[in-house]
Design a protein around this motif. Structure first.
Motif, mmCIF file in Angstrom:
data_model
loop_
_atom_site.group_PDB
_atom_site.id
_atom_site.type_symbol
_atom_site.label_atom_id
_atom_site.label_comp_id
_atom_site.label_asym_id
_atom_site.label_seq_id
_atom_site.Cartn_x
_atom_site.Cartn_y
_atom_site.Cartn_z
ATOM 1 N N CYS A 63 0.840 -1.185 0.000
ATOM 2 C CA CYS A 63 0.000 0.000 0.000
ATOM 3 C C CYS A 63 0.883 1.246 0.000
ATOM 4 O O CYS A 63 1.841 1.328 0.767
ATOM 5 C CB CYS A 63 -0.899 -0.015 1.231
ATOM 6 S SG CYS A 63 -1.831 1.509 1.427
ATOM 7 N N CYS A 66 0.146 3.092 3.760
ATOM 8 C CA CYS A 66 0.529 2.492 5.046
ATOM 9 C C CYS A 66 1.570 1.391 4.900
ATOM 10 O O CYS A 66 1.966 0.780 5.875
ATOM 11 C CB CYS A 66 -0.705 1.969 5.781
ATOM 12 S SG CYS A 66 -1.466 0.548 4.989
ATOM 13 N N CYS A 85 -4.441 -0.123 -0.014
ATOM 14 C CA CYS A 85 -5.134 -1.226 0.637
ATOM 15 C C CYS A 85 -6.552 -0.760 0.954
ATOM 16 O O CYS A 85 -6.833 0.439 1.004
ATOM 17 C CB CYS A 85 -4.401 -1.669 1.900
ATOM 18 S SG CYS A 85 -4.600 -0.571 3.310
ATOM 19 N N CYS A 88 -7.106 1.780 3.762
ATOM 20 C CA CYS A 88 -6.770 3.168 3.403
ATOM 21 C C CYS A 88 -7.800 3.733 2.425
ATOM 22 O O CYS A 88 -8.136 4.907 2.501
ATOM 23 C CB CYS A 88 -5.380 3.240 2.794
ATOM 24 S SG CYS A 88 -4.073 2.992 3.996
#
Ligand SMILES: [Zn+2]
Ligand SMILES: [Zn+2]
Length: 116
Positions: A63, A66, A85, A88
């Motif tokens: 991601c 993150c 992801c 998120c």
């Protein structure tokens, strides 16, 4: 400690759904491919079902927000200029274009319908 030539097999694990699979390469340009450059750095494995050396499967990626490892399954991540992801995506949903939000809403509805 005894040394072995065998390197431990690297394993990709999706941090959202737990999908676990060995991978052979991480990056944007898988080896043994002539002209393929991926849009993002991915976890890649050789396609076990194809005798063609250039065939490979993209398992997942990280991601961009993150840095979680997530698989490319539509329940786990979304590619929109970068890899995101799903947690998120949901956190920053208002920053995605309406088209993406509409698609996600549709998908949610479909999965709800499938359950009931
Ligand atoms: Zn997953
Ligand atoms: Zn994320």
């Amino acid at each position: 400690m005894e040394q072995t030539n065998e390197s431990p097999q690297k394993t990709f694990t999706c941090q959202l759904c737990g999908l676990c699979s060995p991978f052979t390469y991480y990056g944007q340009k898988p080896p043994n491919t002539r002209a393929i450059v991926l849009l993002e750095e991915c976890f890649v494995t050789k396609d076990p079902f194809s005798p063609d050396k250039e065939k490979f499967l993209v398992l997942g990626s990280t991601c961009s927000l993150c840095s979680k490892c997530v698989c490319v399954g539509s329940d786990c991540s979304l590619f929109y200029t970068k890899r995101f992801c799903m947690s998120c995506v949901n956190k920053h949903l208002d920053q995605f274009p309406r088209q993406i939000r509409a698609e996600l809403a549709k998908k949610k509805q479909n999965s709800k319908a499938a359950v009931s």
